[in-house]
Design a protein around this motif. Structure first.
Motif, short mmCIF file in Angstrom:
data_model
loop_
_atom_site.label_atom_id
_atom_site.label_comp_id
_atom_site.label_asym_id
_atom_site.label_seq_id
_atom_site.Cartn_x
_atom_site.Cartn_y
_atom_site.Cartn_z
N LYS A 52 13.14 -29.80 133.65
CA LYS A 52 12.63 -29.75 135.02
C LYS A 52 13.72 -29.32 136.01
O LYS A 52 14.06 -30.07 136.95
CB LYS A 52 12.05 -31.11 135.43
CG LYS A 52 10.77 -31.46 134.69
CD LYS A 52 10.18 -32.75 135.21
CE LYS A 52 8.80 -32.99 134.64
NZ LYS A 52 8.71 -32.95 133.18
N GLU B 80 8.73 -24.99 127.30
CA GLU B 80 8.89 -26.42 127.01
C GLU B 80 10.26 -26.92 127.47
O GLU B 80 10.38 -28.06 127.95
CB GLU B 80 8.69 -26.67 125.52
CG GLU B 80 7.24 -26.57 125.06
CD GLU B 80 7.06 -26.76 123.58
OE1 GLU B 80 8.10 -26.88 122.87
OE2 GLU B 80 5.91 -26.77 123.12
N GLU C 94 10.03 -27.52 131.04
CA GLU C 94 9.28 -28.76 131.31
C GLU C 94 10.15 -29.98 131.05
O GLU C 94 10.11 -30.97 131.78
CB GLU C 94 8.03 -28.81 130.43
CG GLU C 94 6.89 -27.95 130.92
CD GLU C 94 6.34 -28.44 132.25
OE1 GLU C 94 6.17 -29.65 132.42
OE2 GLU C 94 6.10 -27.59 133.14
#
Length: 423
Positions: A248, A242, A245
């Motif tokens: 990034k 996570e 994500e």
């Protein structure tokens, strides 16, 4: 004072009493740091030699140690806390890595050999730095030791100036630090710190994700020791994914390097020697001493700097009363690890058996400075001083040995008899 004012003051003191009573077990965590940073650093330096000894000494190749230091300090430059971070690779084949209060980080030969790229190594080191950043080890020590004990620790205090009771407490905490198990919250905090460190330093966070996934697979067969102290539930892997994500990360992140490949090949080139040594340790534990000796000698043939094999050969020769050979093996280990407690200790035992009391006591005095909370070093120092006619020093060493213990040690009763006779 008005009655209402008295009640307010009364309840204020009750609150303070309850607050500090409750938080005494928590060392005021989340509110105060009772361990000053300079004392935390000194404690880390105090405990480091025992940690290196427990994991069979530093790997005796300068190139390897320089490389670990280079990667570690590159990460540490981006850390929040500016403590003197230091990084060590040890001989042990167990798959582990750990940190100590105030800066030391230790990784094993075993864990390095499970890694495939430099970003994975950086991930392990960044995670351990994360524990230091959040003071997890310092908080544990704060819980275990009284404030007056903590404040007595300092670079100006030589081991012989500390009481045996204090040294006993320090030794107890040292053993517990090496098997310290972190909570899920602490692991999350160290992961958060490590993730940011990797990004700031330019390392791909994918490396640590690979480590997590590899260790998770290993957990089903033979869990790496790292997992026993660093729980790895599925949520940790999910949290790391996570973060990737969310942030990034993209760009020219460091993943591998030719230097990493070179260092790993160096470690692989000595792997067969350490495998022979491991067979020898198994035979030694089974009391098959002749077979153990063959394995240890084979290990040295393959890699003459194999410090664990040298130490075991010293122990075997002491057992067989080949004292000169025992001393020579232990002394050889000292050439590769000059600050290794076990090597000084075995040299001291060998010289004592050879009636070289001045040499022996010098080794035990050095052993006491390296690990000041090992009671047997004081016992044997006392034996030497007694032989040399310095009864006052003999008595003071016996007293400290009795205070440190342990009471079930084979030397303890003899130490007590000698101390009582000299009182």
């Amino acid at each position: 004072m008005k009655t209402s004012g008295k009640f307010i003051l009364f309840f204020f003191f009750i609150f303070i009493f309850v607050f500090f009573s409750y938080n005494s077990s928590q060392s005021f965590l989340g509110f105060f740091k009772i361990l000053p940073e300079d004392k935390e650093i000194e404690l880390g330096n105090l405990y480091l030699p025992a940690s290196l000894d427990e994991f069979e000494g530093s790997y005796p190749e300068e190139k390897v140690q320089e490389y670990i230091q280079t990667i570690g300090k590159k990460l540490a430059r981006n850390s929040t806390r500016k403590v003197p971070y230091q990084f060590h690779l040890v001989n042990s084949g167990v798959v582990n890595a750990f940190a100590l209060p105030g800066g030391p980080v230790v990784i094993t030969r075993g864990i390095f050999l499970t890694l495939e790229d430099e970003d994975e190594l950086a991930g392990i080191l960044a995670h351990e730095i994360g524990h230091i950043e959040r003071r997890h080890h310092a908080r544990f020590v704060e819980k275990q030791l009284a404030l007056n004990v903590l404040l007595q620790i300092g670079s100006l205090f030589l081991p012989q100036n500390l009481s045996g009771e204090l040294l006993f407490q320090l030794g107890r905490v040292s053993a517990e630090l090496l098997s310290l198990k972190f909570s899920r919250d602490q692991e999350r905090e160290a992961d958060e710190e490590g993730f940011i460190l990797l990004l700031k330093t330019g390392y791909s966070p994918e490396g640590m994700l690979k480590v997590f996934e590899r260790f998770k697979k290993m957990e089903k067969k033979r869990p790496p020791e790292w997992i026993s102290t660093h729980p790895l539930p599925e949520t940790r892997i999910k949290d790391w994914q996570e973060r990737m994500e969310t942030f990034k990360p993209s760009g020219a992140f460091i993943k591998g390097s030719s230097r990493f490949v070179e260092i790993k090949n160096m470690l692989l080139s000595t792997q067969s020697s350490f495998e022979e040594c491991q067979k020898g340790k198994k035979a030694f534990g089974e009391k098959d001493f002749s077979t153990a000796e063959k394995y240890f000698l084979k290990a040295l043939e393959l890699y003459p700097k194999n410090v664990p094999a040298l130490l075991y050969l010293a122990k075997l020769n002491l057992r067989e009363k080949n004292y000169s050979s025992a001393r020579d093996y232990a002394f050889q280990a000292l050439k590769f690890n000059p600050e290794l407690f076990s090597a000084h200790y075995l040299c001291g035992l060998s010289e004592f058996a050879l009636n070289n009391y001045e040499r022996s006591v010098a080794y035990f005095e050095k052993a006491k400075k390296i690990i000041p909370f090992e009671g047997s070093s004081y016992y044997y120092a006392g034996r030497n001083y007694e032989k040399l006619g310095n009864l006052q020093k003999a008595k003071s060493n016996y007293q400290k040995a009795l205070e440190i213990g342990p009471k079930n040690a084979p030397w303890y009763e003899d130490c007590n008899r000698r101390y009582q006779r000299l009182r």
